[in-house]
Enzyme design. Structure first.
Site, short mmCIF file in Angstrom:
data_model
loop_
_atom_site.label_atom_id
_atom_site.label_comp_id
_atom_site.label_asym_id
_atom_site.label_seq_id
_atom_site.Cartn_x
_atom_site.Cartn_y
_atom_site.Cartn_z
N ASP A 42 40.66 47.52 40.04
CA ASP A 42 39.59 47.55 39.06
C ASP A 42 40.09 48.07 37.71
O ASP A 42 40.80 49.08 37.66
CB ASP A 42 38.46 48.46 39.58
CG ASP A 42 37.20 48.35 38.75
OD1 ASP A 42 37.06 47.35 38.02
OD2 ASP A 42 36.36 49.25 38.84
N GLY A 43 39.73 47.40 36.64
CA GLY A 43 39.99 47.92 35.30
C GLY A 43 40.94 47.10 34.46
O GLY A 43 41.33 47.55 33.37
#
Length: 290
Positions: A42-43
């Site tokens: 994520d990210g």
């Protein structure tokens, strides 16, 4: 001459780092090592936005971080690694972004086939997990080639969840189990052996014997190729599972470092292992009680 000396010094530095890392892994291996680590990466988009990079650059930097995590996993002796590469929900993004991600995935999947790739270096078999029919034909064919090319590797397993959600996996497993049971009943009835359906429901024992069992559903899960994860790592500080391995993650350690996926590093990996080692007995006891 100066450039050559600089390259030589750089090689020596990274060789020393590698030796120190392996020494630390020897110490860590004095206690039980997880069999299976899963990652929610994520990210990537936020990383690119924070660094004011071109769209899509975050995912490319994230791929470098993934290669580092895979290297650490296989060096320390983790046999199974699972990554959440692309959710079915991600198809709802802008068409241009989806196509860009598909192109990147095709490029990186084809890289897995190369002899010098990390999966061949560590002898890792690759599985693509999910509803692969939803993928574009070039990506699906690339995935199939990678699975065939690595089929004889036996020292590790990399499961790449692509066009995947856990709810879709569960529905698929239930449908397959029911279809298998129905086919079994049809074959027995056609042979004259019967399946006892005329007596079905007469008592509780008959009812238990004729329902689809838990083991039937688990056998038809996409993730039947690997044991349940011991550690699930999601970056960017998020504690949501986002429809990933819901069935399999009831008794695993959850670790949510605040860094974005491209920023994940060696220290986060080591901390996740140490956290698992501290909580392993507690989780095993809870699993036995269930």
């Amino acid at each position: 001459m100066e450039k050559s000396s600089g390259n030589r010094a750089n090689q020596i530095f990274w060789s020393i780092v590698s030796i120190l890392r392996r020494c630390l892994f020897l110490v860590i291996c004095a206690r039980p090592i997880p069999h299976h680590i899963a990652f929610i990466m994520d990210g990537n988009r936020r990383y690119a936005k924070k660094r004011k990079l071109m769209e899509g650059t975050g995912h490319r930097v994230g791929f470098v971080a993934l290669m580092s995590m895979l290297k650490y996993c296989y060096e320390v002796g983790v046999r199974y690694v699972t990554i959440y590469a692309f959710s079915i929900e991600n198809f709802k993004r802008q068409p241009e972004e989806v196509q860009s991600l598909m192109d990147l995935m095709q490029e990186k999947i084809e890289g897995l086939i190369k002899e010098e790739s990390i999966v061949n270096r560590y002898g890792v078999k690759v599985h693509f997990i999910g509803n692969l029919k939803l993928l574009s034909e070039p990506v699906r064919l690339a995935a199939e080639r990678a699975m065939v090319a690595t089929a004889n590797n036996s020292r590790g397993v990399l499961s790449i969840c692509i066009a995947y959600t856990s709810t879709d996996e569960i529905v698929h497993a239930v449908q397959e189990s029911c279809e298998e049971k129905w086919n079994e009943i049809s074959v027995l009835n056609a042979s004259g052996a019967g399946y006892g359906l005329d007596k079905f429901g007469e008592n509780e024992k008959d009812e238990r014997e004729n329902i689809v069992k838990l083991t039937d559903i688990e056998r038809h899960m996409y993730m039947a190729v690997a044991p349940d994860p011991d550690i699930l790592i999601r970056t960017s500080g998020e504690t949501r599972l986002s429809n990933f391995l819901l069935w399999q993650s009831a008794y695993c350690c959850l670790y949510s470092p605040s860094v974005l996926w491209p920023e994940i590093g060696f220290r986060h990996f080591v901390w996740a292992i140490l956290n698992f080692q501290c909580n392993r007995l507690y989780l095993e006891r809870k699993k036995k009680q269930s």
